[in-house]
Design a protein around this motif. Structure first.
Motif, PDB file in Angstrom:
ATOM      1  N   ARG A 189       0.820  -1.036   0.088  1.00  0.00           N
ATOM      2  CA  ARG A 189      -0.429  -0.198  -0.413  1.00  0.00           C
ATOM      3  C   ARG A 189       0.935   1.010   0.147  1.00  0.00           C
ATOM      4  NH1 ARG A 189      -1.944   3.142   3.639  1.00  0.00           N
ATOM      5  NH2 ARG A 189      -0.903   2.170   5.485  1.00  0.00           N
ATOM      6  N   ARG A 190       0.557   2.460  -0.944  1.00  0.00           N
ATOM      7  CA  ARG A 190       1.398   3.574  -0.332  1.00  0.00           C
ATOM      8  C   ARG A 190       0.690   4.120  -0.391  1.00  0.00           C
ATOM      9  NH1 ARG A 190       6.273   3.449  -4.159  1.00  0.00           N
ATOM     10  NH2 ARG A 190       6.702   1.140  -4.511  1.00  0.00           N
ATOM     11  N   ASN A 191       0.799   5.486   0.328  1.00  0.00           N
ATOM     12  CA  ASN A 191      -0.348   6.807   0.720  1.00  0.00           C
ATOM     13  C   ASN A 191       0.410   7.993  -0.297  1.00  0.00           C
ATOM     14  OD1 ASN A 191      -1.171   5.243   3.143  1.00  0.00           O
ATOM     15  ND2 ASN A 191      -0.095   6.092   4.213  1.00  0.00           N
ATOM     16  N   THR A 192      -0.637   8.405  -0.766  1.00  0.00           N
ATOM     17  CA  THR A 192      -0.302   9.645  -1.212  1.00  0.00           C
ATOM     18  C   THR A 192       0.564  11.208  -0.543  1.00  0.00           C
ATOM     19  OG1 THR A 192      -2.097  10.213  -1.610  1.00  0.00           O
ATOM     20  CG2 THR A 192      -0.845   8.997  -3.068  1.00  0.00           C
ATOM     21  N   GLY A 193      -0.589  10.324   0.869  1.00  0.00           N
ATOM     22  CA  GLY A 193      -0.241  11.796   1.809  1.00  0.00           C
ATOM     23  C   GLY A 193      -1.293  12.908   1.677  1.00  0.00           C
ATOM     24  N   GLY A 194      -2.657  13.093   1.612  1.00  0.00           N
ATOM     25  CA  GLY A 194      -3.729  13.623   1.223  1.00  0.00           C
ATOM     26  C   GLY A 194      -3.473  14.223   0.123  1.00  0.00           C
ATOM     27  N   GLU A 195      -3.590  15.971   0.660  1.00  0.00           N
ATOM     28  CA  GLU A 195      -4.123  16.455  -1.050  1.00  0.00           C
ATOM     29  C   GLU A 195      -2.814  17.582  -1.538  1.00  0.00           C
ATOM     30  OE1 GLU A 195      -7.366  19.182   0.263  1.00  0.00           O
ATOM     31  OE2 GLU A 195      -8.797  17.576   0.558  1.00  0.00           O
ATOM     32  N   ALA A 196      -2.838  17.967  -2.421  1.00  0.00           N
ATOM     33  CA  ALA A 196      -2.169  18.318  -2.885  1.00  0.00           C
ATOM     34  C   ALA A 196      -1.592  20.488  -1.984  1.00  0.00           C
ATOM     35  CB  ALA A 196      -2.256  19.136  -4.241  1.00  0.00           C
ATOM     36  N   GLU A 197      -0.103  20.650  -1.961  1.00  0.00           N
ATOM     37  CA  GLU A 197      -0.080  21.617  -1.177  1.00  0.00           C
ATOM     38  C   GLU A 197       0.263  22.890  -1.763  1.00  0.00           C
ATOM     39  OE1 GLU A 197       2.577  23.077   2.340  1.00  0.00           O
ATOM     40  OE2 GLU A 197       3.325  21.143   1.106  1.00  0.00           O
ATOM     41  N   TRP A 198       0.008  24.027  -1.458  1.00  0.00           N
ATOM     42  CA  TRP A 198       0.242  25.493  -2.016  1.00  0.00           C
ATOM     43  C   TRP A 198       1.352  26.290  -1.765  1.00  0.00           C
ATOM     44  CZ3 TRP A 198      -2.104  27.189  -6.469  1.00  0.00           C
ATOM     45  CH2 TRP A 198      -2.991  26.151  -6.996  1.00  0.00           C
ATOM     46  N   ILE A 199       2.631  26.607  -2.192  1.00  0.00           N
ATOM     47  CA  ILE A 199       3.646  27.802  -1.759  1.00  0.00           C
ATOM     48  C   ILE A 199       2.777  29.244  -2.689  1.00  0.00           C
ATOM     49  CG2 ILE A 199       5.285  28.123  -1.516  1.00  0.00           C
ATOM     50  CD1 ILE A 199       6.376  25.311  -2.457  1.00  0.00           C
ATOM     51  N   ALA A 200       2.667  29.867  -1.551  1.00  0.00           N
ATOM     52  CA  ALA A 200       2.289  30.846  -1.680  1.00  0.00           C
ATOM     53  C   ALA A 200       3.353  32.045  -1.248  1.00  0.00           C
ATOM     54  CB  ALA A 200       1.091  32.168  -0.453  1.00  0.00           C
ATOM     55  N   GLY A 201       3.622  33.270  -2.332  1.00  0.00           N
ATOM     56  CA  GLY A 201       4.707  34.321  -2.072  1.00  0.00           C
ATOM     57  C   GLY A 201       5.558  34.265  -3.371  1.00  0.00           C
ATOM     58  N   ARG A 202       6.823  34.890  -3.583  1.00  0.00           N
ATOM     59  CA  ARG A 202       7.521  35.777  -4.719  1.00  0.00           C
ATOM     60  C   ARG A 202       8.660  34.480  -4.406  1.00  0.00           C
ATOM     61  NH1 ARG A 202       6.719  40.498  -8.493  1.00  0.00           N
ATOM     62  NH2 ARG A 202       4.448  40.831  -8.487  1.00  0.00           N
ATOM     63  N   ASN A 203       8.743  35.405  -2.653  1.00  0.00           N
ATOM     64  CA  ASN A 203      10.919  34.785  -2.307  1.00  0.00           C
ATOM     65  C   ASN A 203      10.542  33.290  -1.487  1.00  0.00           C
ATOM     66  OD1 ASN A 203      11.752  36.544  -2.565  1.00  0.00           O
ATOM     67  ND2 ASN A 203      10.968  37.507  -0.368  1.00  0.00           N
ATOM     68  N   PRO A 204       9.257  32.162  -1.118  1.00  0.00           N
ATOM     69  CA  PRO A 204       9.202  31.477  -0.878  1.00  0.00           C
ATOM     70  C   PRO A 204       8.832  30.439  -2.514  1.00  0.00           C
ATOM     71  CG  PRO A 204       7.088  32.273   0.427  1.00  0.00           C
ATOM     72  CD  PRO A 204       7.859  33.319  -0.639  1.00  0.00           C
ATOM     73  N   VAL A 205       8.254  30.250  -3.532  1.00  0.00           N
ATOM     74  CA  VAL A 205       8.194  30.429  -4.610  1.00  0.00           C
ATOM     75  C   VAL A 205       9.461  29.993  -5.350  1.00  0.00           C
ATOM     76  CG1 VAL A 205       6.844  30.512  -6.580  1.00  0.00           C
ATOM     77  CG2 VAL A 205       5.644  30.556  -5.238  1.00  0.00           C
ATOM     78  N   VAL A 206      10.100  31.415  -5.031  1.00  0.00           N
ATOM     79  CA  VAL A 206      11.580  31.613  -6.169  1.00  0.00           C
ATOM     80  C   VAL A 206      12.286  30.501  -5.092  1.00  0.00           C
ATOM     81  CG1 VAL A 206      13.179  32.772  -6.527  1.00  0.00           C
ATOM     82  CG2 VAL A 206      11.203  33.292  -6.995  1.00  0.00           C
ATOM     83  N   GLU A 207      12.405  29.728  -3.855  1.00  0.00           N
ATOM     84  CA  GLU A 207      12.987  28.969  -3.104  1.00  0.00           C
ATOM     85  C   GLU A 207      12.688  27.425  -3.280  1.00  0.00           C
ATOM     86  OE1 GLU A 207      12.744  30.246   1.060  1.00  0.00           O
ATOM     87  OE2 GLU A 207      13.266  32.567   0.816  1.00  0.00           O
ATOM     88  N   ALA A 208      11.392  27.472  -3.128  1.00  0.00           N
ATOM     89  CA  ALA A 208      10.997  26.157  -4.243  1.00  0.00           C
ATOM     90  C   ALA A 208      11.650  25.369  -4.708  1.00  0.00           C
ATOM     91  CB  ALA A 208       9.558  25.750  -3.200  1.00  0.00           C
ATOM     92  N   LEU A 209      11.839  26.816  -5.968  1.00  0.00           N
ATOM     93  CA  LEU A 209      12.105  26.218  -7.177  1.00  0.00           C
ATOM     94  C   LEU A 209      13.309  25.424  -7.574  1.00  0.00           C
ATOM     95  CD1 LEU A 209       9.762  28.573  -9.715  1.00  0.00           C
ATOM     96  CD2 LEU A 209       9.145  25.592  -9.401  1.00  0.00           C
ATOM     97  N   ARG A 210      14.368  26.355  -6.644  1.00  0.00           N
ATOM     98  CA  ARG A 210      15.548  26.773  -6.479  1.00  0.00           C
ATOM     99  C   ARG A 210      15.760  25.514  -5.479  1.00  0.00           C
ATOM    100  NH1 ARG A 210      17.207  32.649  -3.536  1.00  0.00           N
ATOM    101  NH2 ARG A 210      16.730  33.459  -5.913  1.00  0.00           N
ATOM    102  N   ALA A 211      15.358  24.777  -4.578  1.00  0.00           N
ATOM    103  CA  ALA A 211      15.565  23.714  -4.644  1.00  0.00           C
ATOM    104  C   ALA A 211      14.404  22.192  -4.958  1.00  0.00           C
ATOM    105  CB  ALA A 211      15.196  23.872  -2.388  1.00  0.00           C
ATOM    106  N   GLY A 212      14.675  22.828  -5.769  1.00  0.00           N
ATOM    107  CA  GLY A 212      14.289  21.236  -6.557  1.00  0.00           C
ATOM    108  C   GLY A 212      12.324  20.362  -5.672  1.00  0.00           C
ATOM    109  N   VAL A 213      12.421  21.226  -6.077  1.00  0.00           N
ATOM    110  CA  VAL A 213      10.332  21.161  -4.753  1.00  0.00           C
ATOM    111  C   VAL A 213       9.402  20.376  -5.995  1.00  0.00           C
ATOM    112  CG1 VAL A 213       8.314  21.881  -3.747  1.00  0.00           C
ATOM    113  CG2 VAL A 213      10.961  22.091  -2.734  1.00  0.00           C
ATOM    114  N   PRO A 214       9.800  19.211  -6.023  1.00  0.00           N
ATOM    115  CA  PRO A 214       8.194  19.032  -7.508  1.00  0.00           C
ATOM    116  C   PRO A 214       7.046  20.031  -7.637  1.00  0.00           C
ATOM    117  CG  PRO A 214       8.459  17.604  -5.295  1.00  0.00           C
ATOM    118  CD  PRO A 214       8.908  18.977  -4.925  1.00  0.00           C
ATOM    119  N   VAL A 215       6.797  20.786  -7.575  1.00  0.00           N
ATOM    120  CA  VAL A 215       6.343  21.731  -8.091  1.00  0.00           C
ATOM    121  C   VAL A 215       5.440  21.309  -9.695  1.00  0.00           C
ATOM    122  CG1 VAL A 215       5.540  24.422  -8.858  1.00  0.00           C
ATOM    123  CG2 VAL A 215       7.546  23.811  -6.458  1.00  0.00           C
TER     124      VAL A 215
END
Length: 316
Positions: free
Chosen positions: A64-90
Protein backbone atom coordinates in the motif's frame (compact mmCIF):
# COMPACT_ATOMS: atom_id res chain seq x y z
CA UNK A 1 18.82 -69.08 -47.24
CA UNK A 2 21.39 -67.11 -45.29
CA UNK A 3 19.66 -64.42 -43.22
CA UNK A 4 16.28 -66.07 -43.48
CA UNK A 5 17.06 -69.29 -41.70
CA UNK A 6 15.13 -70.00 -38.57
CA UNK A 7 17.84 -72.21 -37.27
CA UNK A 8 19.58 -71.30 -34.04
CA UNK A 9 22.56 -68.95 -34.50
CA UNK A 10 21.42 -67.63 -37.89
CA UNK A 11 21.94 -63.91 -38.56
CA UNK A 12 18.79 -61.85 -39.10
CA UNK A 13 19.26 -58.86 -41.33
CA UNK A 14 17.41 -55.67 -40.38
CA UNK A 15 17.09 -52.19 -41.83
CA UNK A 16 18.56 -50.61 -38.70
CA UNK A 17 22.05 -49.16 -38.76
CA UNK A 18 24.75 -51.00 -36.86
CA UNK A 19 25.01 -50.09 -33.21
CA UNK A 20 27.61 -47.38 -32.62
CA UNK A 21 30.62 -48.28 -30.57
CA UNK A 22 30.83 -47.17 -26.96
CA UNK A 23 33.79 -44.86 -27.55
CA UNK A 24 31.72 -41.81 -28.58
CA UNK A 25 29.28 -42.19 -25.74
CA UNK A 26 32.01 -42.57 -23.17
CA UNK A 27 33.83 -39.55 -24.54
CA UNK A 28 30.73 -37.40 -24.33
CA UNK A 29 30.11 -38.59 -20.81
CA UNK A 30 33.58 -37.51 -19.77
CA UNK A 31 33.19 -33.97 -21.11
CA UNK A 32 32.96 -31.21 -18.49
CA UNK A 33 29.59 -29.60 -17.76
CA UNK A 34 30.95 -26.22 -16.70
CA UNK A 35 31.09 -24.66 -13.21
CA UNK A 36 28.61 -25.84 -10.59
CA UNK A 37 25.65 -23.41 -10.39
CA UNK A 38 25.25 -21.37 -7.24
CA UNK A 39 22.91 -22.75 -4.60
CA UNK A 40 20.33 -20.06 -5.31
CA UNK A 41 20.21 -21.19 -8.98
CA UNK A 42 19.77 -24.92 -8.30
CA UNK A 43 16.04 -25.82 -8.16
CA UNK A 44 16.55 -28.75 -5.78
CA UNK A 45 18.67 -26.84 -3.28
CA UNK A 46 17.07 -25.53 -0.06
CA UNK A 47 18.50 -22.03 -0.66
CA UNK A 48 16.72 -21.89 -4.02
CA UNK A 49 13.47 -22.98 -2.39
CA UNK A 50 13.85 -20.43 0.42
CA UNK A 51 14.42 -17.67 -2.11
CA UNK A 52 11.40 -18.76 -4.15
CA UNK A 53 9.21 -18.86 -1.05
CA UNK A 54 10.39 -15.41 0.00
CA UNK A 55 9.67 -13.98 -3.44
CA UNK A 56 6.26 -15.60 -3.45
CA UNK A 57 5.46 -14.16 -0.02
CA UNK A 58 6.67 -10.71 -1.10
CA UNK A 59 4.50 -10.84 -4.21
CA UNK A 60 1.47 -11.79 -2.13
CA UNK A 61 2.10 -9.07 0.42
CA UNK A 62 0.10 -5.90 -0.29
CA UNK A 63 2.22 -2.87 -1.03
CA UNK A 64 0.00 0.00 0.00
CA UNK A 65 1.34 3.40 -0.93
CA UNK A 66 -0.04 6.56 0.63
CA UNK A 67 -0.25 9.76 -1.32
CA UNK A 68 -0.04 11.97 1.75
CA UNK A 69 -3.38 13.74 1.39
CA UNK A 70 -4.16 16.66 -0.88
CA UNK A 71 -1.95 18.88 -2.98
CA UNK A 72 -0.15 21.70 -1.18
CA UNK A 73 0.19 25.37 -2.08
CA UNK A 74 3.21 27.64 -1.71
CA UNK A 75 2.22 31.29 -1.75
CA UNK A 76 4.45 34.35 -2.14
CA UNK A 77 7.28 35.29 -4.47
CA UNK A 78 10.22 34.49 -2.19
CA UNK A 79 8.82 31.13 -0.99
CA UNK A 80 8.02 30.06 -4.55
CA UNK A 81 11.45 31.00 -5.89
CA UNK A 82 13.18 29.24 -2.98
CA UNK A 83 11.09 26.12 -3.57
CA UNK A 84 11.98 26.10 -7.27
CA UNK A 85 15.66 26.54 -6.47
CA UNK A 86 15.54 23.63 -3.99
CA UNK A 87 14.00 21.28 -6.51
CA UNK A 88 10.62 20.96 -4.81
CA UNK A 89 8.41 19.04 -7.29
CA UNK A 90 6.14 21.91 -8.28
CA UNK A 91 3.36 20.80 -10.61
CA UNK A 92 2.01 24.16 -11.76
CA UNK A 93 2.92 27.81 -11.30
CA UNK A 94 0.04 30.28 -10.94
CA UNK A 95 0.48 34.00 -11.59
CA UNK A 96 -2.14 36.69 -11.10
CA UNK A 97 -3.19 38.82 -14.05
CA UNK A 98 -1.40 42.16 -14.08
CA UNK A 99 1.16 41.09 -11.46
CA UNK A 100 4.17 43.40 -11.41
CA UNK A 101 7.16 41.82 -13.16
CA UNK A 102 10.18 42.05 -10.89
CA UNK A 103 13.37 40.01 -10.55
CA UNK A 104 11.77 37.29 -8.43
CA UNK A 105 8.90 36.79 -10.85
CA UNK A 106 11.25 36.64 -13.82
CA UNK A 107 13.43 34.08 -12.04
CA UNK A 108 10.36 32.00 -11.22
CA UNK A 109 9.36 32.01 -14.89
CA UNK A 110 12.89 31.06 -15.93
CA UNK A 111 13.09 28.15 -13.46
CA UNK A 112 9.63 26.96 -14.45
CA UNK A 113 10.68 26.92 -18.11
CA UNK A 114 13.92 25.03 -17.34
CA UNK A 115 12.07 22.36 -15.36
CA UNK A 116 9.10 22.13 -17.74
CA UNK A 117 6.62 23.33 -15.11
CA UNK A 118 3.22 24.47 -16.33
CA UNK A 119 2.36 28.17 -16.02
CA UNK A 120 -1.21 29.47 -15.64
CA UNK A 121 -2.43 33.06 -15.47
CA UNK A 122 -5.52 33.57 -13.31
CA UNK A 123 -7.33 36.48 -11.75
CA UNK A 124 -6.23 37.79 -8.41
CA UNK A 125 -9.54 36.73 -6.89
CA UNK A 126 -9.12 33.19 -8.19
CA UNK A 127 -5.59 33.01 -6.76
CA UNK A 128 -6.96 34.20 -3.42
CA UNK A 129 -9.46 31.35 -3.48
CA UNK A 130 -6.90 28.71 -4.49
CA UNK A 131 -4.46 29.72 -1.73
CA UNK A 132 -7.21 30.14 0.90
CA UNK A 133 -6.53 33.85 1.26
CA UNK A 134 -2.76 33.61 1.77
CA UNK A 135 -0.52 36.59 0.95
CA UNK A 136 0.59 35.36 -2.47
CA UNK A 137 1.94 38.61 -4.03
CA UNK A 138 0.57 37.45 -7.36
CA UNK A 139 2.51 34.16 -7.43
CA UNK A 140 1.79 30.67 -6.08
CA UNK A 141 2.93 27.12 -6.77
CA UNK A 142 0.99 23.88 -6.53
CA UNK A 143 2.75 20.74 -5.24
CA UNK A 144 1.18 17.31 -5.77
CA UNK A 145 0.61 15.05 -2.78
CA UNK A 146 3.76 13.11 -1.91
CA UNK A 147 3.69 9.39 -2.76
CA UNK A 148 5.19 7.45 0.12
CA UNK A 149 7.01 4.17 -0.39
CA UNK A 150 5.97 0.95 1.32
CA UNK A 151 8.07 0.14 4.38
CA UNK A 152 9.27 -3.13 2.82
CA UNK A 153 10.49 -1.26 -0.26
CA UNK A 154 13.39 0.06 1.83
CA UNK A 155 14.63 -3.50 2.43
CA UNK A 156 14.21 -4.30 -1.26
CA UNK A 157 16.27 -1.24 -2.18
CA UNK A 158 19.15 -2.47 0.00
CA UNK A 159 18.91 -5.98 -1.48
CA UNK A 160 19.06 -4.61 -5.02
CA UNK A 161 22.22 -2.68 -4.12
CA UNK A 162 23.75 -5.78 -2.51
CA UNK A 163 24.22 -3.90 0.78
CA UNK A 164 23.11 -4.53 4.38
CA UNK A 165 19.99 -2.42 5.02
CA UNK A 166 20.38 0.95 6.71
CA UNK A 167 17.07 2.62 7.54
CA UNK A 168 16.30 5.71 9.61
CA UNK A 169 13.00 5.65 11.51
CA UNK A 170 11.55 8.75 13.16
CA UNK A 171 9.42 8.57 16.30
CA UNK A 172 7.13 11.54 17.03
CA UNK A 173 9.17 14.03 14.99
CA UNK A 174 6.62 16.70 14.09
CA UNK A 175 8.77 19.45 12.55
CA UNK A 176 8.91 19.01 8.75
CA UNK A 177 12.25 20.82 8.68
CA UNK A 178 13.73 18.14 10.93
CA UNK A 179 12.30 15.50 8.61
CA UNK A 180 13.87 17.24 5.61
CA UNK A 181 17.23 17.43 7.40
CA UNK A 182 17.09 13.71 8.24
CA UNK A 183 16.25 12.84 4.63
CA UNK A 184 19.22 14.90 3.46
CA UNK A 185 21.59 13.19 5.92
CA UNK A 186 20.20 9.74 5.11
CA UNK A 187 20.88 10.30 1.42
CA UNK A 188 24.35 11.67 2.14
CA UNK A 189 25.47 8.76 4.33
CA UNK A 190 24.13 5.90 2.23
CA UNK A 191 20.88 4.99 4.00
CA UNK A 192 18.27 3.13 1.97
CA UNK A 193 15.26 5.10 3.17
CA UNK A 194 13.47 6.95 5.94
CA UNK A 195 10.44 5.64 7.82
CA UNK A 196 7.88 7.91 9.49
CA UNK A 197 4.63 7.13 11.34
CA UNK A 198 1.42 7.83 9.47
CA UNK A 199 -0.11 9.81 12.33
CA UNK A 200 1.16 12.46 14.75
CA UNK A 201 4.35 12.98 12.75
CA UNK A 202 5.75 15.34 10.14
CA UNK A 203 5.12 14.47 6.51
CA UNK A 204 6.80 15.36 3.24
CA UNK A 205 5.47 18.89 2.94
CA UNK A 206 6.97 21.71 0.90
CA UNK A 207 9.01 22.71 3.96
CA UNK A 208 10.46 19.20 4.28
CA UNK A 209 11.23 19.09 0.56
CA UNK A 210 13.02 22.42 0.74
CA UNK A 211 15.09 21.48 3.80
CA UNK A 212 16.15 18.22 2.13
CA UNK A 213 17.81 20.31 -0.61
CA UNK A 214 16.62 17.94 -3.31
CA UNK A 215 17.61 14.74 -1.47
CA UNK A 216 13.94 13.75 -1.19
CA UNK A 217 14.03 13.03 -4.92
CA UNK A 218 16.86 10.50 -4.44
CA UNK A 219 15.81 8.53 -1.36
CA UNK A 220 12.38 7.06 -0.55
CA UNK A 221 10.33 8.01 2.49
CA UNK A 222 7.92 5.36 3.75
CA UNK A 223 5.00 5.55 6.15
CA UNK A 224 4.04 3.03 8.84
CA UNK A 225 0.55 2.72 10.24
CA UNK A 226 2.09 1.36 13.46
CA UNK A 227 5.76 2.17 14.03
CA UNK A 228 6.33 -0.48 16.72
CA UNK A 229 4.82 -3.21 14.56
CA UNK A 230 6.98 -2.20 11.59
CA UNK A 231 10.13 -2.16 13.71
CA UNK A 232 9.33 -5.72 14.77
CA UNK A 233 8.93 -6.67 11.11
CA UNK A 234 12.38 -5.27 10.42
CA UNK A 235 13.76 -7.31 13.33
CA UNK A 236 12.20 -10.46 11.87
CA UNK A 237 13.93 -9.61 8.58
CA UNK A 238 17.28 -9.70 10.40
CA UNK A 239 17.79 -6.01 11.20
CA UNK A 240 19.20 -4.70 14.45
CA UNK A 241 16.97 -1.88 15.76
CA UNK A 242 18.94 0.78 17.62
CA UNK A 243 17.35 3.80 19.27
CA UNK A 244 19.08 7.07 20.08
CA UNK A 245 18.47 8.02 23.71
CA UNK A 246 20.21 10.33 26.15
CA UNK A 247 20.22 7.56 28.75
CA UNK A 248 21.30 4.84 26.35
CA UNK A 249 23.43 2.06 27.85
CA UNK A 250 25.82 2.00 24.91
CA UNK A 251 27.86 4.97 23.70
CA UNK A 252 27.69 5.60 19.96
CA UNK A 253 31.47 5.16 19.42
CA UNK A 254 31.21 1.73 21.10
CA UNK A 255 28.43 0.46 18.82
CA UNK A 256 29.95 -2.63 17.20
CA UNK A 257 26.98 -3.56 14.99
CA UNK A 258 27.05 -0.53 12.75
CA UNK A 259 28.24 -2.57 9.76
CA UNK A 260 25.28 -4.99 9.79
CA UNK A 261 21.60 -4.65 8.85
CA UNK A 262 20.52 -1.68 10.94
CA UNK A 263 17.47 0.44 11.70
CA UNK A 264 18.33 3.68 13.46
CA UNK A 265 15.42 5.17 15.43
CA UNK A 266 15.45 8.88 16.26
CA UNK A 267 12.96 10.45 18.66
CA UNK A 268 11.73 14.00 19.11
CA UNK A 269 13.89 16.62 20.83
CA UNK A 270 11.29 17.28 23.51
CA UNK A 271 10.38 13.78 24.66
CA UNK A 272 12.83 11.47 22.88
CA UNK A 273 11.66 7.95 22.09
CA UNK A 274 8.21 6.84 23.18
CA UNK A 275 8.07 4.06 25.77
CA UNK A 276 6.89 1.29 23.42
CA UNK A 277 9.42 2.21 20.76
CA UNK A 278 12.25 2.27 23.32
CA UNK A 279 11.19 -1.16 24.63
CA UNK A 280 11.14 -2.54 21.09
CA UNK A 281 14.70 -1.43 20.31
CA UNK A 282 17.45 -4.04 20.63
CA UNK A 283 19.81 -1.41 22.02
CA UNK A 284 19.58 2.19 23.21
CA UNK A 285 22.58 4.24 22.17
CA UNK A 286 23.65 7.64 23.49
CA UNK A 287 25.67 10.33 21.74
CA UNK A 288 28.50 11.60 24.00
CA UNK A 289 27.92 15.27 24.78
CA UNK A 290 30.20 17.92 26.28
CA UNK A 291 29.20 21.06 28.12
CA UNK A 292 25.68 22.05 29.10
CA UNK A 293 23.90 20.88 25.95
CA UNK A 294 21.52 18.10 26.97
CA UNK A 295 20.13 17.03 23.60
CA UNK A 296 20.29 17.56 19.87
CA UNK A 297 17.39 18.02 17.51
CA UNK A 298 16.37 15.07 15.39
CA UNK A 299 18.14 16.28 12.26
CA UNK A 300 21.51 16.82 13.97
CA UNK A 301 21.29 13.61 16.04
CA UNK A 302 20.53 11.55 12.95
CA UNK A 303 23.46 13.13 11.09
CA UNK A 304 25.93 12.35 13.88
CA UNK A 305 24.73 8.75 14.21
CA UNK A 306 24.67 8.14 10.45
CA UNK A 307 28.23 9.43 10.15
CA UNK A 308 29.36 7.00 12.87
CA UNK A 309 27.57 4.11 11.15
CA UNK A 310 29.06 5.02 7.76
CA UNK A 311 32.55 4.99 9.28
CA UNK A 312 31.90 1.58 10.87
CA UNK A 313 30.78 0.24 7.50
CA UNK A 314 33.87 1.56 5.75
CA UNK A 315 36.12 0.06 8.43
CA UNK A 316 34.22 -3.22 8.27
Amino acid sequence: MPGNSARRGAIRKTAKKPTAGSGGRVKRGLEGKGPTPKAKDRPNHKVYKQKANAEKAAAARPRRRNTGGEAEWIAGRNPVVEALRAGVPVKTLYVAEGAERDGRLREAFKLASEHHIGLLEVTGRELDRLTSGAVHQGLAAKIPAYEYAHADDLLDRAAEAGEPPLIVALDSVTDPRNLGAVVRSAAGFGAHGVLVPERRAAGMTASAWKTSAGAAARIPVAQAVNLVRQLKCYQEAGCMVVGLAADGNVSLPDLDLGDGPLVLVVGSEDSGLSRLVAETCDQLVSIPMAGQVESLNAGVAASVALYAVSQARVAG
